[in-house]
Design a protein around this motif. Structure first.
Motif, PDB file in Angstrom:
ATOM      1  N   LEU A 139       0.817  -1.207   0.000  1.00  0.00           N
ATOM      2  CA  LEU A 139       0.000   0.000   0.000  1.00  0.00           C
ATOM      3  C   LEU A 139       0.855   1.263   0.000  1.00  0.00           C
ATOM      4  O   LEU A 139       0.569   2.215  -0.713  1.00  0.00           O
ATOM      5  CB  LEU A 139      -0.918   0.008   1.224  1.00  0.00           C
ATOM      6  CG  LEU A 139      -1.956  -1.102   1.313  1.00  0.00           C
ATOM      7  CD1 LEU A 139      -2.701  -1.022   2.638  1.00  0.00           C
ATOM      8  CD2 LEU A 139      -2.928  -1.021   0.141  1.00  0.00           C
ATOM      9  N   GLN A 140       1.897   1.273   0.828  1.00  0.00           N
ATOM     10  CA  GLN A 140       2.805   2.419   0.933  1.00  0.00           C
ATOM     11  C   GLN A 140       4.205   1.930   1.279  1.00  0.00           C
ATOM     12  O   GLN A 140       4.381   0.900   1.931  1.00  0.00           O
ATOM     13  CB  GLN A 140       2.363   3.362   2.053  1.00  0.00           C
ATOM     14  CG  GLN A 140       1.367   4.427   1.688  1.00  0.00           C
ATOM     15  CD  GLN A 140       1.072   5.315   2.885  1.00  0.00           C
ATOM     16  OE1 GLN A 140       0.429   4.891   3.841  1.00  0.00           O
ATOM     17  NE2 GLN A 140       1.534   6.545   2.834  1.00  0.00           N
ATOM     18  N   ARG A 141       5.178   2.736   0.838  1.00  0.00           N
ATOM     19  CA  ARG A 141       6.567   2.471   1.212  1.00  0.00           C
ATOM     20  C   ARG A 141       7.233   3.823   1.450  1.00  0.00           C
ATOM     21  O   ARG A 141       7.250   4.686   0.566  1.00  0.00           O
ATOM     22  CB  ARG A 141       7.278   1.677   0.115  1.00  0.00           C
ATOM     23  CG  ARG A 141       8.564   1.000   0.567  1.00  0.00           C
ATOM     24  CD  ARG A 141       9.035  -0.007  -0.473  1.00  0.00           C
ATOM     25  NE  ARG A 141       8.096  -1.130  -0.560  1.00  0.00           N
ATOM     26  CZ  ARG A 141       7.659  -1.663  -1.691  1.00  0.00           C
ATOM     27  NH1 ARG A 141       8.043  -1.155  -2.842  1.00  0.00           N
ATOM     28  NH2 ARG A 141       6.818  -2.671  -1.673  1.00  0.00           N
ATOM     29  N   LEU A 142       7.743   4.041   2.662  1.00  0.00           N
ATOM     30  CA  LEU A 142       8.351   5.304   3.039  1.00  0.00           C
ATOM     31  C   LEU A 142       9.829   5.109   3.337  1.00  0.00           C
ATOM     32  O   LEU A 142      10.221   4.097   3.922  1.00  0.00           O
ATOM     33  CB  LEU A 142       7.669   5.883   4.284  1.00  0.00           C
ATOM     34  CG  LEU A 142       6.145   5.982   4.294  1.00  0.00           C
ATOM     35  CD1 LEU A 142       5.675   6.570   5.624  1.00  0.00           C
ATOM     36  CD2 LEU A 142       5.639   6.809   3.127  1.00  0.00           C
ATOM     37  N   MET A 143      10.649   6.095   2.961  1.00  0.00           N
ATOM     38  CA  MET A 143      12.069   6.076   3.313  1.00  0.00           C
ATOM     39  C   MET A 143      12.331   7.133   4.371  1.00  0.00           C
ATOM     40  O   MET A 143      11.993   8.301   4.185  1.00  0.00           O
ATOM     41  CB  MET A 143      12.955   6.354   2.099  1.00  0.00           C
ATOM     42  CG  MET A 143      14.453   6.259   2.427  1.00  0.00           C
ATOM     43  SD  MET A 143      15.549   6.814   1.065  1.00  0.00           S
ATOM     44  CE  MET A 143      15.106   5.669  -0.236  1.00  0.00           C
ATOM     45  N   LEU A 144      12.916   6.707   5.468  1.00  0.00           N
ATOM     46  CA  LEU A 144      13.363   7.631   6.502  1.00  0.00           C
ATOM     47  C   LEU A 144      14.788   8.054   6.162  1.00  0.00           C
ATOM     48  O   LEU A 144      15.687   7.219   6.072  1.00  0.00           O
ATOM     49  CB  LEU A 144      13.323   6.970   7.874  1.00  0.00           C
ATOM     50  CG  LEU A 144      13.845   7.809   9.041  1.00  0.00           C
ATOM     51  CD1 LEU A 144      12.919   9.000   9.309  1.00  0.00           C
ATOM     52  CD2 LEU A 144      14.003   6.952  10.290  1.00  0.00           C
ATOM     53  N   VAL A 145      14.987   9.357   5.974  1.00  0.00           N
ATOM     54  CA  VAL A 145      16.306   9.902   5.645  1.00  0.00           C
ATOM     55  C   VAL A 145      16.901  10.506   6.909  1.00  0.00           C
ATOM     56  O   VAL A 145      16.303  11.395   7.530  1.00  0.00           O
ATOM     57  CB  VAL A 145      16.196  10.963   4.530  1.00  0.00           C
ATOM     58  CG1 VAL A 145      17.581  11.517   4.191  1.00  0.00           C
ATOM     59  CG2 VAL A 145      15.543  10.359   3.286  1.00  0.00           C
ATOM     60  N   ALA A 146      18.069  10.023   7.296  1.00  0.00           N
ATOM     61  CA  ALA A 146      18.700  10.454   8.543  1.00  0.00           C
ATOM     62  C   ALA A 146      19.481  11.745   8.343  1.00  0.00           C
ATOM     63  O   ALA A 146      19.790  12.154   7.217  1.00  0.00           O
ATOM     64  CB  ALA A 146      19.617   9.359   9.068  1.00  0.00           C
ATOM     65  N   SER A 147      19.814  12.376   9.447  1.00  0.00           N
ATOM     66  CA  SER A 147      20.620  13.597   9.382  1.00  0.00           C
ATOM     67  C   SER A 147      22.035  13.271   8.910  1.00  0.00           C
ATOM     68  O   SER A 147      22.532  12.159   9.121  1.00  0.00           O
ATOM     69  CB  SER A 147      20.682  14.255  10.764  1.00  0.00           C
ATOM     70  OG  SER A 147      21.435  13.447  11.668  1.00  0.00           O
ATOM     71  N   GLN A 148      22.667  14.243   8.292  1.00  0.00           N
ATOM     72  CA  GLN A 148      24.036  14.039   7.827  1.00  0.00           C
ATOM     73  C   GLN A 148      24.968  13.754   9.003  1.00  0.00           C
ATOM     74  O   GLN A 148      25.885  12.924   8.904  1.00  0.00           O
ATOM     75  CB  GLN A 148      24.519  15.273   7.061  1.00  0.00           C
ATOM     76  CG  GLN A 148      25.865  15.089   6.375  1.00  0.00           C
ATOM     77  CD  GLN A 148      25.814  14.015   5.299  1.00  0.00           C
ATOM     78  OE1 GLN A 148      24.978  14.061   4.407  1.00  0.00           O
ATOM     79  NE2 GLN A 148      26.703  13.024   5.398  1.00  0.00           N
ATOM     80  N   ASP A 149      24.713  14.427  10.122  1.00  0.00           N
ATOM     81  CA  ASP A 149      25.569  14.230  11.288  1.00  0.00           C
ATOM     82  C   ASP A 149      25.493  12.789  11.797  1.00  0.00           C
ATOM     83  O   ASP A 149      26.522  12.171  12.111  1.00  0.00           O
ATOM     84  CB  ASP A 149      25.154  15.196  12.401  1.00  0.00           C
ATOM     85  CG  ASP A 149      26.062  15.089  13.615  1.00  0.00           C
ATOM     86  OD1 ASP A 149      27.268  15.393  13.492  1.00  0.00           O
ATOM     87  OD2 ASP A 149      25.580  14.695  14.688  1.00  0.00           O
TER      88      ASP A 149
END
Length: 300
Positions: free
Chosen positions: A208-218
């Protein structure tokens, strides 16, 4: 005594086995060649497995199927070294089974895999990790043949969390996560080097859905994924501390049933993501995220 035994044998019911509806054979091969101090071992194994699952599309009717499972592995190994797998793939073909025997192939699934497990509604293709890598499991529907999600959840626990409601398997929702670091990251995250976790929301037969969690550069610069122990749980008014399954004790439309809950992803004590479930969708705009983190909707 011999007379009694003979009489008993004559009175015993006799069973005649019918001609088989299906009779298949699948040879396996192995090739071993010297490679430096070690050996190059190439195997092609083939096997069959029957499987039974309840159909979502046919309102819980049972599907009986024959699975043809082919696996290919190329590895370097030897008496004085650990096995190093260069290539491991799998091909699984599903055939319906009925009173007339084996039908035409319903679908074929091909993917990289070190191990194959088929059980009920799901096919699990596992890719093992090397060194700091975790194992990841690709989950496919054995009813539709569709790819559902990857998960890095520990095999000793549930591989996903879920919601259900009255009305059968059609009213079942699964939530899963794949977290870095695994051998499949380049394929799953693509060019996004700060992609940290993929969160999937699916039925038992289709995503139904697919989400990507993008982390901080640090966090990525400091190798935060090496320290994460990612886990998912569902939170609502009844279960404010979180739980792995919520069942809605009523009937209705999916948008009414799968709502008023929060999907919580905990990476470590200070890194927690909360995404509201609203009308059968994960609401990115309403999500609570750590500083400098973001969520991206991925194509299915």
């Amino acid at each position: 005594m011999r007379t009694l035994l003979l009489a008993a044998a004559l009175l015993a019911p006799s069973f005649a086995f019918a001609e088989p509806l299906v009779q298949e054979s699948a040879p396996s091969t192995i090739s071993v060649a010297k490679e430096g101090e070690n050996f190059r071992v190439v195997t092609d194994s083939r096997r069959y497995q029957t499987n039974l699952l309840p159909s979502v599309a046919a309102k819980n009717a049972l599907i009986y199927q024959l699975l043809e499972i082919e696996q290919h592995t190329s590895a370097v190994e030897g008496p004085m070294t650990e096995q190093m797998i260069d290539e491991a793939t799998a091909r699984i073909t599903a055939y319906p089974l009925g009173d007339s025997g084996k039908g035409e192939a319903a679908f074929t699934i091909e993917a990289k895999a070190d191990a194959v497990e088929a059980l009920g509604s799901f096919l699990t293709l596992t890719r093992y990790g090397c060194c700091v890598e975790m194992a990841t499991r690709a989950i496919y529907s054995l009813e539709s043949g569709k790819y559902l999600f990857n998960t890095t959840a520990d095999d000793t626990y549930r591989r996903w969390v879920s919601m259900g409601a009255q009305g059968g398997f059609e009213f079942e929702r699964l939530f899963a996560h794949h977290a870095r670091i695994t051998a499949a990251d380049d394929e799953l995250f693509g060019d996004n080097k700060n992609g940290a976790v993929i969160i999937s929301y699916t039925t038992e037969t289709a995503p139904l859905q697919r989400l990507m969690l993008v982390a901080s550069q640090d966090d990525m610069d400091h190798d935060a994924p090496l320290e994460w122990m990612a886990r998912l749980e569902l939170v609502n008014a009844t279960f404010p501390k979180g739980i792995d399954r919520i069942f809605v004790e009523k009937r209705g439309k999916p948008a009414e049933l799968f709502s008023d809950a929060i999907l919580r992803l905990t990476l470590d004590e200070g890194t927690i993501v909360e995404i509201p479930l609203v009308a059968d969708r994960l609401d990115i705009k309403g999500a609570r995220l750590p500083k400098d983190y973001s969520l991206i909707e991925m194509k299915l």
